[in-house]
Write a protein that holds these residues in place. Structure first.
Motif, PDB file in Angstrom:
ATOM      1  N   ASP A 106       0.835  -1.206   0.000  1.00  0.00           N
ATOM      2  CA  ASP A 106       0.000   0.000   0.000  1.00  0.00           C
ATOM      3  C   ASP A 106       0.871   1.258   0.000  1.00  0.00           C
ATOM      4  N   THR A 107       2.004   1.173   0.728  1.00  0.00           N
ATOM      5  CA  THR A 107       2.881   2.321   0.927  1.00  0.00           C
ATOM      6  C   THR A 107       4.305   1.949   0.555  1.00  0.00           C
ATOM      7  N   ASP A 140      -0.892   3.277  -2.929  1.00  0.00           N
ATOM      8  CA  ASP A 140      -1.658   4.499  -2.722  1.00  0.00           C
ATOM      9  C   ASP A 140      -0.829   5.622  -2.096  1.00  0.00           C
ATOM     10  N   ARG A 141       0.376   5.279  -1.629  1.00  0.00           N
ATOM     11  CA  ARG A 141       1.191   6.295  -0.968  1.00  0.00           C
ATOM     12  C   ARG A 141       2.661   6.051  -1.291  1.00  0.00           C
ATOM     13  N   GLN A 224      -0.318  10.348  -3.207  1.00  0.00           N
ATOM     14  CA  GLN A 224      -1.314  10.023  -2.168  1.00  0.00           C
ATOM     15  C   GLN A 224      -2.649   9.801  -2.857  1.00  0.00           C
ATOM     16  N   ARG A 225      -3.195   8.586  -2.712  1.00  0.00           N
ATOM     17  CA  ARG A 225      -4.501   8.296  -3.287  1.00  0.00           C
ATOM     18  C   ARG A 225      -5.431   7.846  -2.148  1.00  0.00           C
ATOM     19  N   ARG A 226      -6.608   8.405  -2.108  1.00  0.00           N
ATOM     20  CA  ARG A 226      -7.636   7.995  -1.135  1.00  0.00           C
ATOM     21  C   ARG A 226      -8.767   7.339  -1.889  1.00  0.00           C
ATOM     22  N   ARG A 227      -9.063   6.106  -1.513  1.00  0.00           N
ATOM     23  CA  ARG A 227     -10.093   5.358  -2.244  1.00  0.00           C
ATOM     24  C   ARG A 227     -11.389   5.344  -1.438  1.00  0.00           C
TER      25      ARG A 227
END
Length: 227
Positions: A106-107, A140-141, A224-227
């Motif tokens: 994820d990161t 996402d990060r 940075q992605r926020r789902r």
């Protein structure tokens, strides 16, 4: 959460993000490290028995440091240190993509793109290429870290300056970071030099002072992605 650190050489992962990796591990996150080389061949032109012994030692040190930080997996590739500019960038990208596809982090933490060290610069570019925000990407990060004696010694231009926007509280994990750094004692230098025990600890305290924390590691946020 799955966390991946992608760095050039053994000790980069500790100097840049060691406290944060320990923090992730203590919180139950799956943490792995990918090193593109053992770093030793930056100092030699051929692999003699003595050189191979030192290469093996640096790999053992990397595994020992990972254990100190609570890292669950470490992968060390065979690129020659400080010579990634002799390799087609796509080869490095493919290796990183393979790791990302297998681990599905994820990161990701990696080098600052403006570092003086050519390996750091190219790995930063390769990681950014491999983490393009495609719909099916798990990443996402993406954050870049500083590396003492590579980040602050870079060419002083606006385009290469390290400008951190994220600060992680590592006060509870600074001792682990220092213990992991001690594993790499052969890479430590006497003062005045930024890569020694006192300087590494003081740097964490200084970034803490700058960000309202007791001890911190700084990062520049690249994705940075926020789902």
């Amino acid at each position: 959460m799955k966390v991946l650190c992608i760095a050039a050489h053994p000790d980069d992962e500790v100097l840049g993000v060691g406290g944060t990796l320990a923090k992730h591990a203590s919180e139950g996150d799956a943490v792995e490290v990918m090193l593109l080389s053992d770093g030793e061949m930056a100092r030699h032109t051929t692999v003699t028995p003595d050189v191979q012994d030192r290469r093996d030692e640096r790999r053992r040190e990397a595994r020992d440091a990972a254990d100190v930080l609570g890292v669950s997996g470490i992968e060390i590739h065979d690129y020659w240190g400080n010579q990634l500019d002799d390799v087609a960038l796509i080869e490095i990208v493919r290796d990183i993509e393979t790791k990302i596809e297998a681990f599905r982090p994820d990161t990701i933490y990696t080098h600052h793109y403006g570092d003086l060290n050519i390996d750091h610069e190219l790995i930063a570019r390769a990681v950014r290429t491999a983490t393009r925000p495609d719909e099916d990407s798990t990443v996402d990060r993406l954050l870049s870290f500083e590396t003492p004696s590579a980040t602050e010694w870079a060419m002083p231009t606006a385009d290469t300056a390290f400008q951190p926007t994220v600060f992680v509280d590592i006060d509870d994990h600074l001792a682990q970071k220092m213990q992991a750094f001690e594993v790499y004692r052969s890479e430590s230098r006497d003062r005045p030099h930024p890569r020694n025990e006192a300087s590494v600890r003081d740097n964490a305290r200084l970034w803490g002072d700058k960000s309202g924390l007791s001890a911190a590691e700084p990062f520049e946020l690249l994705l940075q992605r926020r789902r």
